[in-house]
Motif scaffolding. Structure first.
Motif, PDB file in Angstrom:
ATOM      1  N   THR A  82       0.794  -1.275   0.011  1.00 37.58           N
ATOM      2  CA  THR A  82       0.165   0.043  -0.097  1.00 37.58           C
ATOM      3  C   THR A  82       0.931   1.268  -0.118  1.00 37.58           C
ATOM      4  N   THR A 117       0.376   5.709   0.762  1.00 37.80           N
ATOM      5  CA  THR A 117      -0.602   6.872   1.043  1.00 37.80           C
ATOM      6  C   THR A 117      -0.447   8.024   0.031  1.00 37.80           C
ATOM      7  N   VAL A 118      -1.846   8.264  -0.581  1.00 40.36           N
ATOM      8  CA  VAL A 118      -1.939   9.344  -1.468  1.00 40.36           C
ATOM      9  C   VAL A 118      -2.565  10.381  -0.775  1.00 40.36           C
ATOM     10  N   GLU A 133      -5.087  12.445   3.467  1.00 41.10           N
ATOM     11  CA  GLU A 133      -4.534  11.073   2.887  1.00 41.10           C
ATOM     12  C   GLU A 133      -5.540   9.959   2.931  1.00 41.10           C
ATOM     13  N   GLU A 134      -5.095   9.207   1.993  1.00 40.49           N
ATOM     14  CA  GLU A 134      -6.005   7.891   1.862  1.00 40.49           C
ATOM     15  C   GLU A 134      -4.993   6.789   1.324  1.00 40.49           C
ATOM     16  N   GLN A 135      -5.241   5.674   2.114  1.00 42.22           N
ATOM     17  CA  GLN A 135      -4.451   4.282   1.892  1.00 42.22           C
ATOM     18  C   GLN A 135      -4.941   3.824   0.557  1.00 42.22           C
ATOM     19  N   ARG A 136      -4.066   3.563  -0.256  1.00 38.11           N
ATOM     20  CA  ARG A 136      -4.346   2.685  -1.612  1.00 38.11           C
ATOM     21  C   ARG A 136      -3.397   1.538  -1.771  1.00 38.11           C
ATOM     22  N   GLU A 137      -4.202   0.447  -2.280  1.00 39.50           N
ATOM     23  CA  GLU A 137      -3.403  -0.849  -2.595  1.00 39.50           C
ATOM     24  C   GLU A 137      -2.856  -0.735  -3.948  1.00 39.50           C
ATOM     25  N   VAL A 138      -1.686  -1.116  -4.225  1.00 39.99           N
ATOM     26  CA  VAL A 138      -0.823  -1.194  -5.559  1.00 39.99           C
ATOM     27  C   VAL A 138      -0.413  -2.419  -5.700  1.00 39.99           C
ATOM     28  N   GLY A 198      -3.026   0.668  -9.464  1.00 41.06           N
ATOM     29  CA  GLY A 198      -3.196   1.370  -8.300  1.00 41.06           C
ATOM     30  C   GLY A 198      -3.027   2.810  -8.220  1.00 41.06           C
ATOM     31  N   LEU A 199      -2.113   3.160  -8.831  1.00 40.99           N
ATOM     32  CA  LEU A 199      -1.637   4.599  -9.222  1.00 40.99           C
ATOM     33  C   LEU A 199      -1.969   5.250 -10.238  1.00 40.99           C
ATOM     34  N   ASP A 235      -0.271  11.547  -9.478  1.00 43.53           N
ATOM     35  CA  ASP A 235      -0.666  11.333  -8.116  1.00 43.53           C
ATOM     36  C   ASP A 235       0.423  11.684  -7.125  1.00 43.53           C
TER      37      ASP A 235
END
Length: 583
Positions: free
Chosen positions: A520, A522-523, A529-534, A549-550, A554
Motif C-alpha cells: 500500500t 499513502t496518497v 491522506e488515503e491508503q491505496r493498495e498497489v 493502483g496509481l 498522483d
C-alpha cells in the motif's frame, strides 16, 4: 630644577567628541529605571513571539507531509560488487536451471565462438509456459487495443452475427418448448382415455359378476323348490296318484336335474366374471401407472425445454449487451485496468522467456571445448554456476593472474580479460550465467569504457569464501571490449542488472508499505491522506515499478512531514509595543 615632562593636551576631532557625547548620554539613559524595565519587557515580548511562531511552524510542518509525484521512467534492479581485473584462460559454464540433458552440440577439442549453442536440456514445460504467457499477453494487448481504438468493422460484423445466432437459438428453444407442450397434452389425453376405458371395463366386469351371482342365487332357489316338488311327487300316496313310478315324479326329477345343471352353469359364469373383474382391475392399474409415468416424463421434457429457453434468452441478452458495449467508448478505469493487465502479462512473459533461454547453454566467449561433464539423458545443472579458481603466471618481470574453471562445459584458450568480484550470499543467489553486466574502472576514470552492458557473467563459484565471518562467492564476468589502457589487477566495479522496466510508473521505494503479499501507499487527495493498495513490479535501488493502483501525477506521501525553523513569516519580527524603542 627641570620640570618633569608632561604631554600636551590632545586635541580631539569633532566626530570623536560627538561619539563620546553620545556614549555619555546613552550611559546615563541606561541607568534610568524606566529604560531598564522597558528593555526587559521588550525581551519578554520577543521570547513570547518567537515561541508562538515556533509552535505554529511545527503545527504547519506536521500538517504538511512530504510528497512526491508519480512519474514515468526506467526502473532498474541490480546488485554490485568491487573486484579486480584478471586474465582469462579457462571458462567454465553451467546451466542456470536443472533438467534432463536433451542434446550436446559440441565435442571435446572443438572450437566454438561466443554465442554458439553448447547443449540443451529438455524444455517442453518451459516452452508451454512461455507459449501460455505469450497467449495471455497477446490477449491482454488485444483487449487494450480494442478499448483504446474501438471495434473494427469485422468486430461489429461478428457481433451482429452473434446476435442473430443468439436470436435464432431463442426461436429454436421457443419452438421446442411449444412442441414439448403439445406432445405432453396429446399424451395426457391418450393416458386419460386409456384409464377411462379401463375403468369402464372394470365396471362392466363387476356388473357381469353381479349378474352371475344373481343367476347362481336364482338357480339355487329353483333347485330347492324342484327338490321339494320331487320329494312330494315321488312319495307314494294311498290313492296311487304319486310315487316313484308316476309321471309326476319323473317330471319333478327332471326339474331337479335341470336346476342342478343351471347352478353349475351359473357357478361357471360367476368364476368367469370374477376373473374378468381381476383382469379389468389389473388393466386399470396399468393404465393409471402409465399415465403417472408418462405425465412425469412429459413434465420433465417440458421443464427441460423451458430451461433451454431461459438459457437461450439469457445468452441473447448477454450477446446484445456485449455487442452494444463494443460501440461504447471505454472508461478511464477500463483502460487503466487493461493497461495493468498488459503490464502484468508482460512481466510473466519475460520471466517465461528467460526460463526458456535458461534451457540453452551458450558459449560466453570463443575458445576450445576442454571437457563435457555429462551425457544425453542425464540430469544436469541447476546450480547456475561454473566453478573458478585463480592463479598467477610470471613471465620476466610481469605477473598475470589467470583463471582455472570448472562446469558442465569448460572452454580453454579463451582470450581477453575478466573481472573477479566477491558477491554476498544474498546477492549471488540472484545471479545466473550469461546475464549482462556493466563494469566501471576507477583508475581509467571510465575513459574508453563502453556504456551500458559491456560484460557477461561467465562463472559463479559453487563454494563460498568466509573472511572475518563474512560469506562471499567469487563471480567472474568476461569483458566484451576491454579498454586499451586496462591492466590486470586494476580495481573494477561490477554491476549486474537483474531486472529492468522501461517507461513505467514509479514511486520511491520508501513510500511503499508491504504487509505479507499486500503493498500500500499513502496518497494525498485534496489535502486528505488515503491508503491505496498497489501492485508492484521491478524493485530498483531507490524506486519501484507500479503496475496498478496509481496514476501518473498522483501525490504519494513519502514522510509524515516536519521541517526546520525558517524564521517569522516574511522574515521580520512582529511589531513591538511602543515602536520597540529603548529610549
Amino acid at each position: 630644577m627641570a620640570r618633569p615632562f608632561q604631554p600636551a593636551p590632545r586635541q580631539l576631532s569633532g566626530s570623536t567628541r560627538t561619539l563620546l557625547g553620545m556614549r555619555e548620554r546613552l550611559s546615563t539613559s541606561l541607568r534610568s529605571p524606566r529604560v531598564i524595565i522597558n528593555g526587559l519587557l521588550v525581551l519578554l515580548l520577543i521570547a513570547a513571539a518567537g515561541g508562538a511562531y515556533l509552535l505554529l511552524d511545527e503545527e504547519e510542518s506536521a500538517a504538511a507531509p512530504a510528497t512526491t509525484e508519480v512519474t514515468r521512467g526506467n526502473v532498474v534492479s541490480m546488485v554490485s560488487a568491487t573486484g579486480n581485473v584478471v586474465a582469462a584462460r579457462d571458462v567454465g559454464v553451467d546451466f542456470d536451471a536443472g533438467g534432463k540433458l536433451a542434446t550436446v552440440s559440441v565435442k571435446v577439442g572443438e572450437r566454438v565462438e561466443a554465442g554458439d549453442v553448447l547443449a540443451r536440456i529438455e524444455n517442453t514445460d518451459a516452452i508451454d509456459q512461455r507459449d501460455s504467457a505469450q497467449a495471455t499477453y497477446d490477449q491482454a494487448v488485444a483487449g487494450l487495443r480494442q478499448l483504446t481504438q474501438g471495434p473494427t468493422d469485422a468486430d461489429l460484423a461478428a457481433g451482429n452475427a452473434s446476435v442473430r445466432q443468439a436470436g435464432a437459438s431463442v426461436d429454436s428453444a421457443e419452438q421446442a418448448l411449444a412442441d414439448s407442450r403439445r406432445v405432453a397434452r396429446t399424451n395426457r389425453r391418450v393416458y386419460d382415455e386409456q384409464v377411462r376405458v379401463a375403468r369402464r371395463d372394470v365396471s362392466r366386469a363387476q356388473d357381469d359378476r353381479a349378474d352371475a351371482r344373481g343367476a347362481l342365487t336364482s338357480a339355487r332357489t329353483a333347485l330347492q323348490e324342484a327338490q321339494q316338488l320331487e320329494a312330494s311327487a315321488c312319495a307314494s300316496s294311498p290313492d296311487g296318484t304319486t310315487g316313484p313310478a308316476t309321471a309326476v315324479c319323473s317330471n319333478a326329477q327332471s326339474a331337479v336335474e335341470a336346476n342342478e345343471q343351471r347352478i353349475t352353469s351359473a357357478e361357471t359364469s360367476l368364476s368367469t366374471a370374477e376373473a374378468s373383474v381381476d383382469s379389468a382391475q389389473d388393466g386399470l392399474r396399468t393404465a393409471e401407472q402409465n399415465r403417472s409415468v408418462g405425465s412425469a416424463q412429459q413434465a420433465q421434457s417440458v421443464g427441460s425445454a423451458e430451461s433451454s429457453l431461459r438459457s437461450a434468452r439469457a445468452s441473447y441478452s448477454y450477446t446484445v449487451a456485449s455487442a452494444r458495449q463494443q460501440t461504447q467508448p471505454a472508461t478511464d478505469g477500463e483502460v487503466e485496468s487493461a493497461q495493468a493487465q498488459v503490464a502484468s502479462a508482460e512481466v510473466t512473459l519475460r520471466t517465461a522467456q528467460r526460463a526458456v533461454a535458461d534451457t540453452v547453454l551458450r558459449a560466453p566467449a570463443a575458445g576450445i571445448v576442454a571437457s563435457i561433464s555429462g551425457s544425453v539423458g542425464e540430469y544436469v545443472g541447476g546450480s547456475g554456476s561454473g566453478g573458478t579458481t585463480t592463479g598467477s603466471t610470471t613471465t620476466g618481470t610481469t605477473t598475470e593472474t589467470s583463471v582455472d574453471a570448472s562446469g558442465f562445459v569448460v572452454l580453454t584458450g579463451v582470450d581477453g580479460l575478466q573481472v573477479q568480484a566477491d558477491f554476498s550470499e544474498a546477492d549471488v543467489s540472484q545471479l545466473s550465467l550469461g546475464r549482462g553486466a556493466s563494469v566501471n574502472f576507477e583508475a581509467l576514470d571510465n575513459a574508453g569504457v563502453a556504456s551500458g552492458t559491456n560484460a557477461e557473467v561467465t562463472s559463479i563459484a559453487p563454494t563460498s569464501v568466509v573472511t572475518d565471518n563474512v560469506v562471499t562467492y567469487e563471480v567472474f564476468a568476461t569483458l566484451n571490449a576491454p579498454p586499451e589502457r586496462l591492466k590486470v589487477g586494476q580495481t573494477a566495479t561490477l554491476d549486474v542488472v537483474l531486472a529492468e522496466a522501461e517507461d513505467v510508473l514509479q514511486v520511491p521505494s520508501s513510500a511503499i508499505e508491504t504487509t505479507g503479499e499486500s503493498s500500500t501507499v499513502t496518497v494525498l487527495v485534496d489535502g486528505e491522506e488515503e491508503q491505496r493498495e498497489v501492485e508492484t513490479g521491478v524493485v530498483g535501488d531507490s524506486t519501484t515499478e507500479i503496475l496498478s493502483g496509481l496514476d501518473e501525477g498522483d501525490l504519494v506521501v513519502t514522510s509524515s512531514g516536519g521541517g526546520g525553523l525558517t524564521g517569522f513569516p516574511g522574515g521580520e519580527l512582529p511589531e513591538l509595543p511602543g515602536g520597540g524603542g529603548l529610549g
